[in-house]
Design a protein around this motif. Structure first.
Motif, PDB file in Angstrom:
ATOM      1  N   GLU A  79      -4.572  -7.256  -0.876  1.00 38.55           N
ATOM      2  CA  GLU A  79      -4.089  -7.047   0.487  1.00 38.55           C
ATOM      3  C   GLU A  79      -2.586  -7.299   0.611  1.00 38.55           C
ATOM      4  O   GLU A  79      -1.889  -6.586   1.326  1.00 38.55           O
ATOM      5  N   SER A  80      -2.079  -8.314  -0.059  1.00 32.19           N
ATOM      6  CA  SER A  80      -0.638  -8.591   0.025  1.00 32.19           C
ATOM      7  C   SER A  80       0.169  -7.475  -0.638  1.00 32.19           C
ATOM      8  O   SER A  80       1.246  -7.087  -0.157  1.00 32.19           O
ATOM      9  N   HIS A  81      -0.360  -6.961  -1.730  1.00 33.25           N
ATOM     10  CA  HIS A  81       0.276  -5.828  -2.413  1.00 33.25           C
ATOM     11  C   HIS A  81       0.283  -4.608  -1.501  1.00 33.25           C
ATOM     12  O   HIS A  81       1.285  -3.892  -1.393  1.00 33.25           O
ATOM     13  N   LEU A  82      -0.844  -4.371  -0.828  1.00 30.27           N
ATOM     14  CA  LEU A  82      -0.950  -3.246   0.088  1.00 30.27           C
ATOM     15  C   LEU A  82       0.045  -3.386   1.239  1.00 30.27           C
ATOM     16  O   LEU A  82       0.689  -2.410   1.647  1.00 30.27           O
ATOM     17  N   ALA A  83       0.181  -4.591   1.776  1.00 31.30           N
ATOM     18  CA  ALA A  83       1.114  -4.824   2.885  1.00 31.30           C
ATOM     19  C   ALA A  83       2.553  -4.505   2.481  1.00 31.30           C
ATOM     20  O   ALA A  83       3.321  -3.922   3.260  1.00 31.30           O
ATOM     21  N   SER A  84       2.919  -4.860   1.248  1.00 30.29           N
ATOM     22  CA  SER A  84       4.279  -4.572   0.782  1.00 30.29           C
ATOM     23  C   SER A  84       4.497  -3.072   0.584  1.00 30.29           C
ATOM     24  O   SER A  84       5.589  -2.544   0.829  1.00 30.29           O
ATOM     25  N   VAL A  85       3.445  -2.356   0.169  1.00 29.55           N
ATOM     26  CA  VAL A  85       3.533  -0.900   0.017  1.00 29.55           C
ATOM     27  C   VAL A  85       3.761  -0.235   1.369  1.00 29.55           C
ATOM     28  O   VAL A  85       4.613   0.647   1.522  1.00 29.55           O
ATOM     29  N   VAL A  86       2.982  -0.665   2.382  1.00 26.91           N
ATOM     30  CA  VAL A  86       3.138  -0.109   3.726  1.00 26.91           C
ATOM     31  C   VAL A  86       4.533  -0.410   4.269  1.00 26.91           C
ATOM     32  O   VAL A  86       5.174   0.445   4.891  1.00 26.91           O
ATOM     33  N   ALA A  87       5.021  -1.629   4.020  1.00 23.09           N
ATOM     34  CA  ALA A  87       6.356  -2.006   4.485  1.00 23.09           C
ATOM     35  C   ALA A  87       7.438  -1.133   3.853  1.00 23.09           C
ATOM     36  O   ALA A  87       8.378  -0.693   4.528  1.00 23.09           O
ATOM     37  N   SER A  88       7.297  -0.853   2.555  1.00 20.75           N
ATOM     38  CA  SER A  88       8.287  -0.009   1.877  1.00 20.75           C
ATOM     39  C   SER A  88       8.212   1.430   2.376  1.00 20.75           C
ATOM     40  O   SER A  88       9.228   2.126   2.458  1.00 20.75           O
ATOM     41  N   LEU A  89       7.002   1.888   2.729  1.00 24.62           N
ATOM     42  CA  LEU A  89       6.848   3.230   3.284  1.00 24.62           C
ATOM     43  C   LEU A  89       7.550   3.349   4.633  1.00 24.62           C
ATOM     44  O   LEU A  89       8.190   4.369   4.932  1.00 24.62           O
ATOM     45  N   LYS A  90       7.423   2.322   5.456  1.00 16.55           N
ATOM     46  CA  LYS A  90       8.045   2.345   6.777  1.00 16.55           C
ATOM     47  C   LYS A  90       9.567   2.403   6.673  1.00 16.55           C
ATOM     48  O   LYS A  90      10.229   2.956   7.551  1.00 16.55           O
ATOM     49  N   LYS A  91      10.124   1.850   5.596  1.00 14.07           N
ATOM     50  CA  LYS A  91      11.574   1.857   5.422  1.00 14.07           C
ATOM     51  C   LYS A  91      12.075   3.181   4.838  1.00 14.07           C
ATOM     52  O   LYS A  91      13.264   3.490   4.940  1.00 14.07           O
ATOM     53  N   ALA A  92      11.192   3.934   4.207  1.00 11.68           N
ATOM     54  CA  ALA A  92      11.600   5.199   3.578  1.00 11.68           C
ATOM     55  C   ALA A  92      11.867   6.245   4.660  1.00 11.68           C
ATOM     56  O   ALA A  92      10.977   6.555   5.445  1.00 11.68           O
ATOM     57  N   PRO A  93      13.074   6.794   4.715  1.00 10.23           N
ATOM     58  CA  PRO A  93      13.387   7.764   5.770  1.00 10.23           C
ATOM     59  C   PRO A  93      12.690   9.099   5.547  1.00 10.23           C
ATOM     60  O   PRO A  93      12.664   9.621   4.439  1.00 10.23           O
ATOM     61  N   GLY A  94      12.111   9.630   6.609  1.00  8.97           N
ATOM     62  CA  GLY A  94      11.579  10.994   6.548  1.00  8.97           C
ATOM     63  C   GLY A  94      10.159  11.150   6.055  1.00  8.97           C
ATOM     64  O   GLY A  94       9.657  12.274   5.971  1.00  8.97           O
ATOM     65  N   ILE A  95       9.472  10.055   5.711  1.00  8.47           N
ATOM     66  CA  ILE A  95       8.073  10.180   5.286  1.00  8.47           C
ATOM     67  C   ILE A  95       7.218  10.554   6.493  1.00  8.47           C
ATOM     68  O   ILE A  95       7.146   9.822   7.469  1.00  8.47           O
ATOM     69  N   GLU A  96       6.584  11.724   6.436  1.00  4.68           N
ATOM     70  CA  GLU A  96       5.738  12.185   7.538  1.00  4.68           C
ATOM     71  C   GLU A  96       4.255  12.078   7.215  1.00  4.68           C
ATOM     72  O   GLU A  96       3.419  12.026   8.106  1.00  4.68           O
ATOM     73  N   SER A  97       3.942  12.102   5.919  1.00  2.39           N
ATOM     74  CA  SER A  97       2.550  12.234   5.526  1.00  2.39           C
ATOM     75  C   SER A  97       2.288  11.423   4.261  1.00  2.39           C
ATOM     76  O   SER A  97       3.186  11.227   3.438  1.00  2.39           O
ATOM     77  N   VAL A  98       1.041  10.941   4.129  1.00  2.00           N
ATOM     78  CA  VAL A  98       0.652  10.158   2.949  1.00  2.00           C
ATOM     79  C   VAL A  98      -0.669  10.690   2.399  1.00  2.00           C
ATOM     80  O   VAL A  98      -1.607  10.964   3.161  1.00  2.00           O
ATOM     81  N   ALA A  99      -0.727  10.847   1.083  1.00  5.21           N
ATOM     82  CA  ALA A  99      -1.968  11.215   0.390  1.00  5.21           C
ATOM     83  C   ALA A  99      -2.465   9.990  -0.366  1.00  5.21           C
ATOM     84  O   ALA A  99      -1.694   9.332  -1.067  1.00  5.21           O
ATOM     85  N   ILE A 100      -3.754   9.662  -0.211  1.00  2.87           N
ATOM     86  CA  ILE A 100      -4.345   8.500  -0.879  1.00  2.87           C
ATOM     87  C   ILE A 100      -5.436   8.980  -1.825  1.00  2.87           C
ATOM     88  O   ILE A 100      -6.353   9.699  -1.414  1.00  2.87           O
ATOM     89  N   CYS A 101      -5.319   8.605  -3.095  1.00  4.80           N
ATOM     90  CA  CYS A 101      -6.343   8.980  -4.075  1.00  4.80           C
ATOM     91  C   CYS A 101      -6.512   7.837  -5.065  1.00  4.80           C
ATOM     92  O   CYS A 101      -5.622   7.571  -5.870  1.00  4.80           O
ATOM     93  N   THR A 102      -7.643   7.133  -4.991  1.00  3.28           N
ATOM     94  CA  THR A 102      -7.938   6.056  -5.936  1.00  3.28           C
ATOM     95  C   THR A 102      -9.105   6.464  -6.827  1.00  3.28           C
ATOM     96  O   THR A 102      -9.897   7.352  -6.478  1.00  3.28           O
ATOM     97  N   LEU A 103      -9.213   5.815  -7.954  1.00  2.00           N
ATOM     98  CA  LEU A 103     -10.249   6.164  -8.931  1.00  2.00           C
ATOM     99  C   LEU A 103     -11.653   6.005  -8.351  1.00  2.00           C
ATOM    100  O   LEU A 103     -11.966   4.999  -7.709  1.00  2.00           O
ATOM    101  N   HIS A 104     -12.474   7.023  -8.578  1.00  6.43           N
ATOM    102  CA  HIS A 104     -13.912   6.997  -8.285  1.00  6.43           C
ATOM    103  C   HIS A 104     -14.239   6.736  -6.799  1.00  6.43           C
ATOM    104  O   HIS A 104     -15.309   6.226  -6.472  1.00  6.43           O
ATOM    105  N   SER A 105     -13.332   7.146  -5.916  1.00  8.91           N
ATOM    106  CA  SER A 105     -13.574   6.945  -4.480  1.00  8.91           C
ATOM    107  C   SER A 105     -14.684   7.851  -3.954  1.00  8.91           C
ATOM    108  O   SER A 105     -15.232   7.603  -2.879  1.00  8.91           O
ATOM    109  N   TYR A 106     -15.040   8.898  -4.701  1.00  9.43           N
ATOM    110  CA  TYR A 106     -16.139   9.762  -4.284  1.00  9.43           C
ATOM    111  C   TYR A 106     -17.477   9.021  -4.352  1.00  9.43           C
ATOM    112  O   TYR A 106     -18.455   9.421  -3.710  1.00  9.43           O
ATOM    113  N   LEU A 107     -17.528   7.925  -5.146  1.00  9.75           N
ATOM    114  CA  LEU A 107     -18.735   7.098  -5.211  1.00  9.75           C
ATOM    115  C   LEU A 107     -18.648   5.898  -4.276  1.00  9.75           C
ATOM    116  O   LEU A 107     -19.649   5.492  -3.675  1.00  9.75           O
ATOM    117  N   ASN A 108     -17.463   5.325  -4.161  1.00  6.83           N
ATOM    118  CA  ASN A 108     -17.245   4.162  -3.303  1.00  6.83           C
ATOM    119  C   ASN A 108     -15.865   4.290  -2.661  1.00  6.83           C
ATOM    120  O   ASN A 108     -14.851   3.975  -3.291  1.00  6.83           O
TER     121      ASN A 108
END
Length: 313
Positions: A79-108
């Motif tokens: 969760e702390s790692h995720l929070a830092s990722v979101v924070a860095s995204l908010k600082k990145a200028p011009g990001i309009e969209s995010v794609a999320i793809c993690t391993l084996h998410s079709y099962l879980n």
């Protein structure tokens, strides 16, 4: 009732004019989009030039956490790692969209759901595409690319459909890539299913035209302003879940159409080596080819007019 076939998503992808998109995946898999598959398009060509992904390396984020091939949680989402990722995204200028793809998410899909939830909570207004909703099947590269395609064209498609609905003042249905139709709301959320929307109408039109003259075996050739779409029809159009759009795998059900980035409006230009190139940039409908009197750039249509294939008048 209005059913609309559109090439907005197709042209956006081929011209690489979509939204600045970020990609979030597991730790250690940030190069997934760049590595891709090891298939060689030309067996004996030693210097292969691969099409760069739609997401720049600076916009790829990794999050600690892992789901097993059986759908079990091997490593809890950090969760702390995720929070830092979101924070860095908010600082990145011009990001309009995010794609999320993690391993084996079709099962879980629990990790993808949590990442999406956190993004929407701390980053309101962001467009979020998750792979377990877009393509809930195995093969992480194809799933990642399909999810990125959805994210890349989503803001553009949403703006287009909102403007169109305001002008026509009625609800719309949008042609799907498989020849069916869906609501404009669904098309806004999952525009990857419209990447072959316009071409699908062309294939069905070719089939109907062929049947009217007693021909069941056809090759359809559908050239527009930005792209050319070719399909084989043997009795009925073939469906596939392993198509391509440009040089990218498109793993959603659609008519089996091959699309290349060359159309009547494709612009001719000279590269740094003084060689002639055509496309993928297009003059579009406005200003369009120079021979229509609104633009000044040379296109494929202008070449055909100069060669006498099109009447100057």
């Amino acid at each position: 009732q209005l059913i609309h076939g559109t090439t907005v998503a197709t042209n956006c992808m081929l011209q690489r004019s979509g939204a600045r998109t970020a990609f979030i995946t597991n730790s250690g898999f940030g190069d997934l989009l760049h590595i891709g598959r090891q298939n060689r398009p030309k067996l004996y060509e030693l210097q292969i030039s691969k099409t760069p992904p739609l997401v720049a390396k600076r916009d790829i984020m990794e999050v600690e956490g892992r789901i097993s091939p059986e759908g079990e949680v091997l490593q809890t989402l950090n969760e702390s790692h995720l929070a830092s990722v979101v924070a860095s995204l908010k600082k990145a200028p011009g990001i309009e969209s995010v794609a999320i793809c993690t391993l084996h998410s079709y099962l879980n899909p629990s990790h993808e759901k949590r990442i999406s939830e956190k993004l929407k909570q701390l980053f309101p207004g962001l467009h979020v595409s998750v792979s377990h909703e877009i393509m809930p099947r195995f093969r992480e590269y194809e799933r990642a690319v399909t999810t990125v395609l959805n994210a890349y064209v989503q803001p553009v498609m949403k703006r287009y459909l909102n403007q169109l609905e305001e002008r026509v003042k009625q609800s719309l249905f949008i042609f799907r890539s498989d020849g069916g139709a869906m609501s404009s709301k669904e098309a806004e959320e999952r525009p990857v299913h419209t990447l072959l929307s316009g071409p699908a109408g062309g294939v069905l039109g070719a089939q109907i035209t062929g049947l009217s003259v007693g021909e069941k075996s056809l090759i359809s050739f559908d050239m527009g302003g930005t792209s050319t779409d070719v399909s084989l029809i043997q009795g009925s159009p073939a469906l596939t879940q392993e198509g391509t759009i440009g040089d990218f795998p498109l793993s959603v059900t659609g008519l089996n159409i091959h699309t290349v980035g060359a159309g009547g409006g494709s612009i001719a230009w000279i590269d740094r080596g003084n060689a002639l190139q055509v496309g993928p940039q297009s003059a579009g409908a406005v200003p369009g080819p120079a021979c229509y009197g609104q633009g000044e750039v040379a296109t494929v249509t202008d070449a055909h007019m100069v060669l006498g294939h099109l009447p100057p008048e």
